[in-house]
Design a protein around this motif. Structure first.
Motif, short mmCIF file in Angstrom:
data_model
loop_
_atom_site.label_atom_id
_atom_site.label_comp_id
_atom_site.label_asym_id
_atom_site.label_seq_id
_atom_site.Cartn_x
_atom_site.Cartn_y
_atom_site.Cartn_z
N ILE A 131 0.95 -1.27 0.19
CA ILE A 131 -0.16 -0.11 0.07
C ILE A 131 1.02 1.29 0.11
O ILE A 131 1.73 1.41 0.96
CB ILE A 131 -0.78 0.00 1.25
CG1 ILE A 131 -1.63 -1.42 1.56
CG2 ILE A 131 -1.90 1.27 1.11
CD1 ILE A 131 -2.63 -1.66 0.40
N ILE A 132 0.66 2.27 -0.91
CA ILE A 132 1.40 3.03 -1.33
C ILE A 132 1.08 4.43 -1.28
O ILE A 132 0.06 4.72 -1.86
CB ILE A 132 2.36 2.87 -2.48
CG1 ILE A 132 3.00 1.40 -2.49
CG2 ILE A 132 3.57 3.95 -2.56
CD1 ILE A 132 3.76 1.06 -3.88
N GLU A 133 1.76 5.35 -0.43
CA GLU A 133 1.24 6.87 -0.42
C GLU A 133 2.39 7.76 -0.87
O GLU A 133 3.40 7.30 -0.08
CB GLU A 133 0.65 7.32 0.78
CG GLU A 133 0.45 8.81 1.12
CD GLU A 133 -0.05 9.19 2.66
OE1 GLU A 133 0.19 8.64 3.32
OE2 GLU A 133 -0.72 10.11 2.71
N GLU A 134 2.40 8.46 -1.82
CA GLU A 134 3.45 9.28 -2.17
C GLU A 134 3.16 10.88 -2.01
O GLU A 134 2.01 11.11 -2.55
CB GLU A 134 3.81 8.97 -3.72
CG GLU A 134 4.54 7.67 -3.53
CD GLU A 134 5.18 7.25 -4.85
OE1 GLU A 134 4.56 7.64 -5.97
OE2 GLU A 134 6.09 6.36 -4.96
N GLY A 135 4.05 11.55 -1.49
CA GLY A 135 3.76 12.97 -1.35
C GLY A 135 2.92 13.11 -0.01
O GLY A 135 2.00 12.27 0.32
N PHE A 136 3.19 14.33 0.66
CA PHE A 136 2.63 14.44 1.93
C PHE A 136 1.37 15.46 2.00
O PHE A 136 1.59 16.57 1.34
CB PHE A 136 3.51 15.27 3.10
CG PHE A 136 3.10 15.25 4.72
CD1 PHE A 136 2.52 14.22 5.01
CD2 PHE A 136 3.19 16.59 4.98
CE1 PHE A 136 1.90 14.15 6.45
CE2 PHE A 136 2.53 16.55 6.30
CZ PHE A 136 1.91 15.67 7.05
N VAL A 189 -5.23 14.12 4.10
CA VAL A 189 -5.44 12.80 4.04
C VAL A 189 -4.74 11.76 5.09
O VAL A 189 -4.81 10.69 5.23
CB VAL A 189 -5.32 12.04 2.88
CG1 VAL A 189 -6.21 12.64 1.73
CG2 VAL A 189 -3.86 12.05 2.21
N ASN A 190 -3.97 12.86 6.12
CA ASN A 190 -3.17 12.04 6.82
C ASN A 190 -3.83 10.93 7.86
O ASN A 190 -3.42 10.04 8.12
CB ASN A 190 -2.37 13.17 7.69
CG ASN A 190 -1.43 12.64 8.85
OD1 ASN A 190 -0.64 11.66 8.39
ND2 ASN A 190 -1.51 12.92 10.00
N GLN A 191 -5.02 11.59 8.20
CA GLN A 191 -6.00 10.87 9.18
C GLN A 191 -6.50 9.41 8.49
O GLN A 191 -6.63 8.45 9.05
CB GLN A 191 -6.97 11.54 9.95
CG GLN A 191 -6.40 12.60 11.04
CD GLN A 191 -7.34 13.40 11.66
OE1 GLN A 191 -7.89 12.87 12.70
NE2 GLN A 191 -7.66 14.53 11.24
N ILE A 192 -6.58 9.62 7.20
CA ILE A 192 -7.02 8.50 6.66
C ILE A 192 -5.87 7.48 6.55
O ILE A 192 -6.10 6.26 6.77
CB ILE A 192 -7.63 8.84 5.07
CG1 ILE A 192 -8.43 9.74 5.17
CG2 ILE A 192 -7.87 7.47 4.46
CD1 ILE A 192 -9.21 10.65 3.90
N SER A 193 -4.65 7.92 6.14
CA SER A 193 -3.63 7.30 6.04
C SER A 193 -3.17 6.44 7.39
O SER A 193 -2.76 5.47 7.34
CB SER A 193 -2.28 8.01 5.58
OG SER A 193 -2.69 8.15 4.07
N GLU A 194 -3.41 7.41 8.35
CA GLU A 194 -3.14 6.75 9.85
C GLU A 194 -3.76 5.30 10.15
O GLU A 194 -3.43 4.47 10.51
CB GLU A 194 -3.52 7.78 10.99
CG GLU A 194 -2.42 8.86 11.04
CD GLU A 194 -2.90 9.83 12.14
OE1 GLU A 194 -1.95 10.78 12.54
OE2 GLU A 194 -4.29 10.12 12.48
N SER A 195 -5.32 5.52 9.23
CA SER A 195 -5.96 4.36 9.49
C SER A 195 -5.49 3.31 8.59
O SER A 195 -5.24 2.17 9.00
CB SER A 195 -7.35 4.64 9.10
OG SER A 195 -8.14 5.60 10.11
#
Lengths: 761, 761
Positions: free
Chosen positions: B12-17, B21-27
C-alpha cells in the motif's frame, strides 16, 4: 403518593418541617404572576436538599443537545427554561450563627399558600446552636397587579434573647440550571450596582443575550418604627449585589424587613433602559409599601376567582384540589402577552425544558376560553401563528417542501428543541392539535374572522404537511401514514395511527372549509393569503380532497373498534388488572421494548380522537372503543385521565369517571406520580378543570350555544362554576336536583340542558 | 471517495505528504499483531490533525453512558476500546528546531505498508526553518512472533549540515480517547521508572483496573557504529518516562535509533510481575536486535500468507484490495486467545466502542474457518460460551426469566454496552447469529463434539429467549414477534421481521437437533447440561415445537416474495435509481423518520436470511426476492454488499456481483464512505473474502464435502486461494477454463464441482 397537605377549601397547608418533602413543597407552594414565578425556597440560607428556582417568562437558553448517537435532523439546541436570578434572598445571622433550617431545631413550622389572595406564608421558631430561639414569619407574593414586582415581609422576633444580628439582603444572578447538559452556567454579568438600601444586577444569557435586570430595595422596621442600624456594608461579587446590615434584635420585639424586588427583562424594555426602569419600579414599589402593593395584588386575585372558580359542596379535598389547579394555571399564564405560553411545569421547575407543547392547544385552551376574556385564548393562537415561519423551517429540516409546516414538539421560539427521534420526528399528531385549537376557538367564540386574519395561513401550512406526509399504498389502494408516534407514547414508529390519520384528514377538511369561508368573507384578504402562501388552490385542494376520500383507517369491524395502529390486535391483549403492583409505573419498571410491544397505553389515543370528534361517531361506537381501550390504559401521562373522565361521563360510567377524576385533581398535592419535586404538572391542571366542566357538567358548544348534560358525582352535593361565553357571563350550579343557571352579564341567550332549550336572561 | 493510494500487488503506497488525508492514511497504514495495534501516527512530534491511536487487546473502559433521555434498561456503561500508552514516540530537535511535519517543508514523502512482511515504512526529506535538510526513514512493526514487542528503526541523515541534535525517546500513558463521553482521561499512573537506556510506565484504567506496562529500550548507531552521546537526561513527568539524548549529527552520515517497546497487560501477567516481565521482554528484544526480530516476524507473515492469500490475475487493484482486507483481518485477530474478538475497527480507531458485534459470527467466522486452524474459529465460539452468564443477565434486565439469554449488540465482557433503544433492546436477531455460528462451525469442521462441550448450553439460552420473545396472536392464530429491528437498521421497531422470525424458529429447530445429538453422544454430559440449565425438557421442547409449527412469516404470495416486515408493501416502492445523487448517503442527508418510512434498505435483511438458509428455498424464490430487494438496497452498511455478491453469483448475475464486489474490496483504500479516518472497517473485510470464495468461487460445505460452483469475473483472468478443511489443505485455482485443485496436505478427499464429485489426493 403522599398525604401531608392539610385539607382546606382555600389554603394549602403544611405543618411541621420535614426536609424529605421540602422539594415537593417547594413546587406545591410556588407563586407566580404570569410574568415570573418563584418556587417556595427559603429566603434565608438552606444547606439541605433544595431545588432553587426563579423563572422569568420568555427567557430561555439554547443548551447544546446531548444525545448518545446523533441522527440527521436533530435540533442542535434544546431551548431551556432558565433558572433566573434570585431575588428573595435574606440571610440572617444572630451572634454570628447562621439561620439555616438544616442546622437548627425547627418548631411550629407552617407553610400556607393562600390561594384566595395569592400569597405564601411561612412561619417557624428556630433554636440556634447556643439555645437562642427566634420566630420567623415570611409572607411573599409576585404581584398580579404589577408583573415586575415581588415583595416580601420578613419578620424576626427573638423569643429568649437580645443580640446583634447581621442581615444580608441581596440579588444574585450566579445561579445554575440543574438540567444543564454540560454543567454550564447560562448567565453572564452585564452590570451591577449596590448602595445603601439598593442593589441591582443585570445579567445576560449566553447565546440568546436576553438581559434580565433584578433589583431590590428594602426598609426595616423595629417594633413598628424605622429601625436604626449599627452599620451597612455594601456587598458585591460576580453577578451578586447586596447590603449587609448589622443591627440589634431585642427580646420579644419584632424586626421586619420589607424587601421589594423588581425583575425586568429585555423582552419588555430596551436593554439600555433596563437599569433606569428597574429603579423606577423599585421606587414605585417602596413608595407604595408592602400593604398597598398587597392590596392591589389581592384585588386582582379576587377578580380572577370571580371569573374562574369552581366550588364543590360536600368534598373539601376535591374543592382544595380543583382550586389548586385553577390557582396554579392562573399564575402561570394570564393571557396578557401573546409571546408567552404555558409550559408543562409553568414557573415551578426546570423539567421538560421548552415552554410550549401541544398540551396548550389540546388541554389548556378550553380552560382559558371559558374562564377568561376572549383575547386570552386568542393570544394563545396568535402565538402559534407567529411561529408559522419556524414551523415551515422545522418541516424543511425533515425534508418537507413548499410551505409545509410542522409545529415543534417542544419550543420556546418556534424552533424544535426536543431530541428523541421517535418523538421529535414522528409524534406529528401535535400538528393536528394546532389546527384543532383554531376550530375549537372559533366554535366557542364565534370569532370566524380569526380564520381570515390568522387561522387560514396556519391551516394551509399544516395541511400541506399532511399531504406530503401520507403516501399512496399500492397494495391498499388507499393513503397511509407510516412511521408515526401517536399520543400514546408507549408505541413508537407505528403505521397508520388511527388518531393521527383521523386528525390529518380532519385538518384537510377544516382547511377546505376555511378556504371557502375566507374567500367569501374577504376576497382581498384571501388573495393576499394565496399570494403569501403561494397556494395553488385548485391543485392543492384537489390533492387534499383525494386524501380525505381515500385515507385508510385501521379498524376491527368484527369488534367494532378502531385500531390504535396497524397490527394492534397482534399484541397480547391484557388489562391493567393483569399487572402486578410491582410492575407499576411501567415506565420505571419495564424496559422500553417491553413497554412498546405490550398493549398498555400511556394516555388516551383512539379515545383522544373520539373526544375531539365525538359528533362524528355514535354513542355505541364510542362505548365499544372506551370499553376496549380503557382497561388497557395505565394513565402514566398526567394528560390522560381527563379525556377518559369526559368520555366516561358521556357514557354514564359515573364511578369510572369519578375514580379517574381523583387521579387528576390531587395529582401534585398528593404527589401521585412521585415527581412533584421536579415541579407541578401545570398543563394537565387544565384537564382537571375540563373533567369537571366537560365531564361532570357535560358542557359542549354546538350551533353557537352552550349545551349541558350534567350530573353530580355521588361523592359531592353540588358544584358550581362560571363561564365566559360570547360576551356573556353565566353562573352555573349543578345539584342533584338539576341545573341552576344565571346570566351575570350580557344579553339574554339560549342554552341547551339535556337537549332541552332554556332561555336565560 | 478518494484515489490517492498507488496500486501495487503487495504494497500500500502513499506518495507525497498531504495533511488532509493524513488521518485516513493513519488508519490505512495501521499495523498490529492481534495483541496490539498502532495507527500510522508519526514517531516525531506532529502538530497537525491526527488521531493518535495505540490499542492493547482486551483492555477497555466502561465510560458512563450518555443519552439525551434515559430509558429503563439502558446499560449504565459503554465499554470502550481504550487508546493505550504511546510507545512509538521519538521526538527530534536539530539545533533546537523541532522536527514537526506540520511546520517544515516536506519532500519525497512516502508511506509504504508492506503487507507481505507486515511492516510500515515511512521516509521523507524535511527542510527546517533555517534551511537544514534532513532525511528520515522509519520502519516499524508489531511483532507477530512476539506479541508484546514493537520495534522501530528510525534513521536520520543530515543532507546539508552538521549540527547538534536532541532526541527524546519515551513512553507516555497520558493519552486520551477522542470519544470520551465526558472528556475524562481513563488512565492513572501506577508506576514509572527511567534510567539511561530504558523507561517504563505502568498505567491502570480507572474502574476496570487493567494494568498496562509499557517499556522501551533503545540503541543508537551512527554510521554503522554505536553512537556516542554528549549527554543523556532522564525525563519523567506524570504517566511519562523517557530519555533525552544530545548527540552530533554529521552531514551525509546516518544515525539510526533502534527503539524496542514491550507492551504487557495484566490480562496476561500478574500485576505484581508486570514490570519485571516487561524488563525481560525488553532484554530479549534488544539482545535479539531489530533485524533478528524482524526476520522472526516476517516468517510468521509468510506463513500466514501461505494460509490465507487470494491471488488474482489480471487486476492489480483487486489484488491489492483483497490482500489489504486479509492483511488487516489477520493482524486484528490471530485466534490465539479465546478471550479476544474482532472489533469493527480492529486496532485502527476508537469508533463503535465495544469490541464485539454480531459481525464476528455472521461475517468473520467463515474466513477463519477456511484460512486458519480449527482452533481459531472454535475460540471465537468459546468466547460467546464464556459470556453466556452475562447474556442471561442482559436478558433479565429486559424482563426475561428462567435462563433466557440475550447476547449483547456490542460488548467487551459480555455485558451490553450500546444505548439506542431501537438497537440495544430490539435488534435481537443478533442472538440468532450466535446460534447460527455454532451450526456453521459444526457444518464446516464436523466437530459435533462442540455441541456437547459448549454449544448446547448456548443454544438452550437463546431458544429460551425466542420462546419468551414471541407472543401468541389471537387474531392470526399464530405466533408473532413484535417490536424488533432487523439487520436493516433503516427500519426500527417493526413487527414480524421475516429474517428475525426465520432465524428464531431456525434456532429452535437446531436446538432440538442439538438436544437429540448430545443425548445420544454423551448422556452423562447431557444430564449435566439439563441440571446446569434447569432444562425442563419435555415442557420446553414442546413449547419450541409449537412455535416452530405456528410461527407467522410475512410474505406476499402474489409476488412470491417474503416481506421484510409487516406492512412493507404499504411503502412507496422506489428503487435506488430513483434517488438523486445529492440524497446519498441517506444517513447523512435524510432525517431519520424519512429513512424509516422509505423502502430503502441499509443492508441485506430478507436476503441475509436467504443467504444463511439457502437450502430451504428454491432458486426461483431466491431470484424473486433478490430481484425485489436488491434495487432498494443502498448498502450503507459495509456488511451488505458481500451477501448480495454471493446471492448474485448464485443467480448468475455476474455483472451485479462484480459491481458490488468493487464496493466492498477497496472500501477503505479508496475511502468509499468518507469515514476511513475513524478507522478501518475490519469486520466487513471478511465479507470481501466471502465475496470471492463463496461468491465467485461458489464454495459451500454440504454433507461434509466442499462444493464449488465457480466462475471468473469478466474483469479477471484467474484467481486462486487455499482452504483449510477438516485436517486438509486444498489449493484452488479458478480460471476461465475451469477449476484446478490440489491437496497440499491431509488425506485424499472428495470435492464437488458443479454437482460433479471429484476426488483429490
Amino acid at each position: 403518593m403522599k398525604n401531608y397537605i392539610k385539607h382546606h377549601e382555600w389554603n394549602i397547608i403544611e405543618e411541621g418541617f420535614d426536609p424529605h418533602v421540602n422539594q415537593i413543597s417547594e413546587s406545591i407552594f410556588s407563586i407566580g404572576n404570569g410574568r415570573m414565578g418563584q418556587r417556595a425556597n427559603f429566603e434565608e440560607e438552606y444547606s439541605g436538599e433544595t431545588l432553587r428556582g426563579s423563572y422569568v417568562a420568555g427567557v430561555y437558553y439554547p443548551d447544546k443537545t446531548r444525545v448518545g448517537w446523533w441522527k440527521n435532523g436533530y435540533p442542535e439546541y434544546f431551548a431551556k427554561v432558565l433558572n433566573a436570578p434570585n431575588w428573595i434572598g435574606i440571610h440572617v445571622s444572630i451572634d454570628n450563627q447562621k439561620l439555616d433550617l438544616a442546622k437548627c431545631k425547627v418548631e411550629e413550622f407552617r407553610r400556607i399558600l393562600n390561594m384566595r389572595s395569592g400569597y405564601l406564608l411561612r412561619s417557624f421558631v428556630a433554636t440556634l446552636g447556643d439555645g437562642k430561639k427566634v420566630k420567623i414569619e415570611s409572607k411573599r407574593f409576585c404581584s398580579m397587579a404589577h408583573g415586575e414586582i415581588g415583595a416580601i415581609r420578613y419578620s424576626i422576633t427573638p423569643i429568649n434573647f437580645t443580640a446583634k444580628a447581621t442581615l444580608s439582603i441581596y440579588v444574585d444572578a450566579d445561579v445554575v440550571n440543574k438540567d444543564s447538559n454540560y454543567d454550564e452556567k447560562f448567565w453572564e454579568e452585564v452590570y451591577k450596582e449596590a448602595s445603601e438600601g439598593r442593589a441591582i444586577v443585570t445579567a445576560q444569557t449566553k447565546k440568546t443575550f436576553f438581559h434580565v435586570t433584578t433589583g431590590m430595595t428594602y426598609t426595616i422596621e423595629s417594633a413598628g418604627k424605622k429601625a436604626t442600624f449599627d452599620r451597612v456594608n455594601i456587598e458585591q461579587r460576580e453577578k451578586f449585589a447586596g447590603n449587609v446590615i448589622q443591627l440589634d434584635l431585642e427580646q420579644d420585639k419584632e424586626t421586619v424587613v420589607y424587601k421589594y424586588a423588581a425583575i425586568l427583562s429585555s423582552e419588555n424594555h430596551p436593554k439600555d433602559k433596563l437599569v433606569e426602569n428597574c429603579k423606577s419600579v423599585l421606587d414605585e414599589a417602596s413608595s407604595k409599601g408592602f400593604d398597598k402593593l398587597f392590596e392591589e395584588h389581592e384585588k386582582v386575585w379576587f377578580h380572577k376567582w370571580e371569573e374562574c372558580d369552581i366550588t364543590i359542596e360536600g368534598d373539601v379535598a376535591a374543592q382544595q384540589g380543583i382550586r389548586f389547579n385553577i390557582f396554579q394555571l392562573t399564575q402561570t399564564y394570564t393571557g396578557d402577552d401573546e409571546r408567552l405560553n404555558i409550559g408543562p411545569k409553568g414557573f415551578t421547575g426546570e423539567k421538560y425544558g421548552g415552554s410550549t407543547y401541544w398540551d396548550t392547544e389540546a388541554y389548556c385552551l378550553p380552560f382559558y376560553l371559558a374562564t377568561a376574556e376572549q383575547q386570552v385564548a386568542r393570544n394563545l393562537l396568535v402565538y402559534r401563528y407567529k411561529h408559522l415561519p419556524k414551523a415551515i423551517e422545522n418541516a424543511a429540516k425533515l425534508g418537507f417542501t413548499e410551505g409545509a409546516a410542522l409545529y415543534p414538539m417542544v419550543t420556546m421560539n418556534g424552533e424544535e428543541c426536543h431530541n428523541e427521534w421517535e418523538i421529535t420526528f414522528e409524534e406529528i399528531h401535535r400538528n393536528g392539535a394546532i389546527a384543532y385549537a383554531i376550530f375549537d376557538y372559533v366554535r366557542y367564540t364565534g370569532d370566524e374572522k380569526y380564520l381570515t386574519e390568522y387561522g387560514l395561513e396556519v391551516l394551509i401550512g399544516i395541511s400541506r404537511f399532511w399531504a406530503q406526509r401520507v403516501n399512496w399504498s399500492a397494495r391498499k389502494n388507499q393513503y397511509v401514514m407510516l412511521g408515526v408516534t401517536g399520543p400514546n407514547e408507549y408505541e413508537n414508529n407505528v403505521n397508520n395511527n388511527w388518531y393521527t390519520n383521523t386528525i390529518a384528514t380532519w385538518t384537510l377538511k377544516y382547511t377546505l372549509e376555511a378556504v371557502d369561508f375566507v374567500k367569501k368573507d374577504d376576497s382581498q384578504a384571501y388573495q393576499n393569503i394565496v399570494k403569501k402562501t403561494k397556494l395553488k388552490e385548485e391543485e392543492e385542494t384537489a390533492k387534499w380532497r383525494d386524501i380525505i376520500d381515500k385515507m385508510y383507517y385501521p379498524e376491527d369491524k368484527h369488534q367494532g373498534v378502531f385500531l390504535q395502529q396497524d397490527g394492534f390486535l397482534d399484541k397480547e391483549l391484557l388489562t391493567v388488572k393483569d399487572l402486578r403492583p410491582e410492575d407499576r409505573p411501567l415506565n420505571q419498571k419495564w424496559s422500553w421494548d417491553r413497554i412498546l410491544r405490550s398493549c398498555f397505553i400511556k394516555q388516551a389515543d383512539v379515545l383522544q380522537g373520539l373526544y375531539f370528534f365525538e359528533d362524528n361517531f355514535d354513542q355505541e361506537t364510542i362505548r365499544k372503543n372506551f370499553d376496549f381501550y380503557e382497561p388497557m390504559t395505565v394513565h402514566e401521562s398526567s394528560l390522560s385521565p381527563c379525556v377518559h373522565v369526559i368520555l366516561a361521563s358521556k357514557l354514564g360510567y359515573k364511578q369510572k369517571a369519578y375514580e379517574l377524576y381523583l387521579r387528576t385533581a390531587r395529582l401534585d398535592l398528593d404527589d401521585y406520580n412521585n415527581d412533584t419535586e421536579d415541579g407541578l404538572h401545570i398543563t394537565s391542571m387544565a384537564g382537571t378543570w375540563m373533567s369537571v366542566i366537560k365531564g361532570f357538567g357535560g358542557l359542549r358548544v354546538k350551533d353557537g350555544r352552550l349545551h349541558f348534560n350534567p350530573y353530580v358525582p355521588d361523592q359531592w352535593k353540588s358544584y358550581s362554576f362560571r363561564l365566559e361565553f360570547r360576551g356573556r357571563v353565566v353562573k352555573v350550579k349543578i345539584t342533584t336536583d338539576g341545573i341552576e343557571t344565571k346570566l351575570e352579564s350580557g344579553s339574554p341567550m339560549e342554552i341547551v340542558v339535556k337537549d332541552e332549550v332554556v332561555k336565560i336572561s
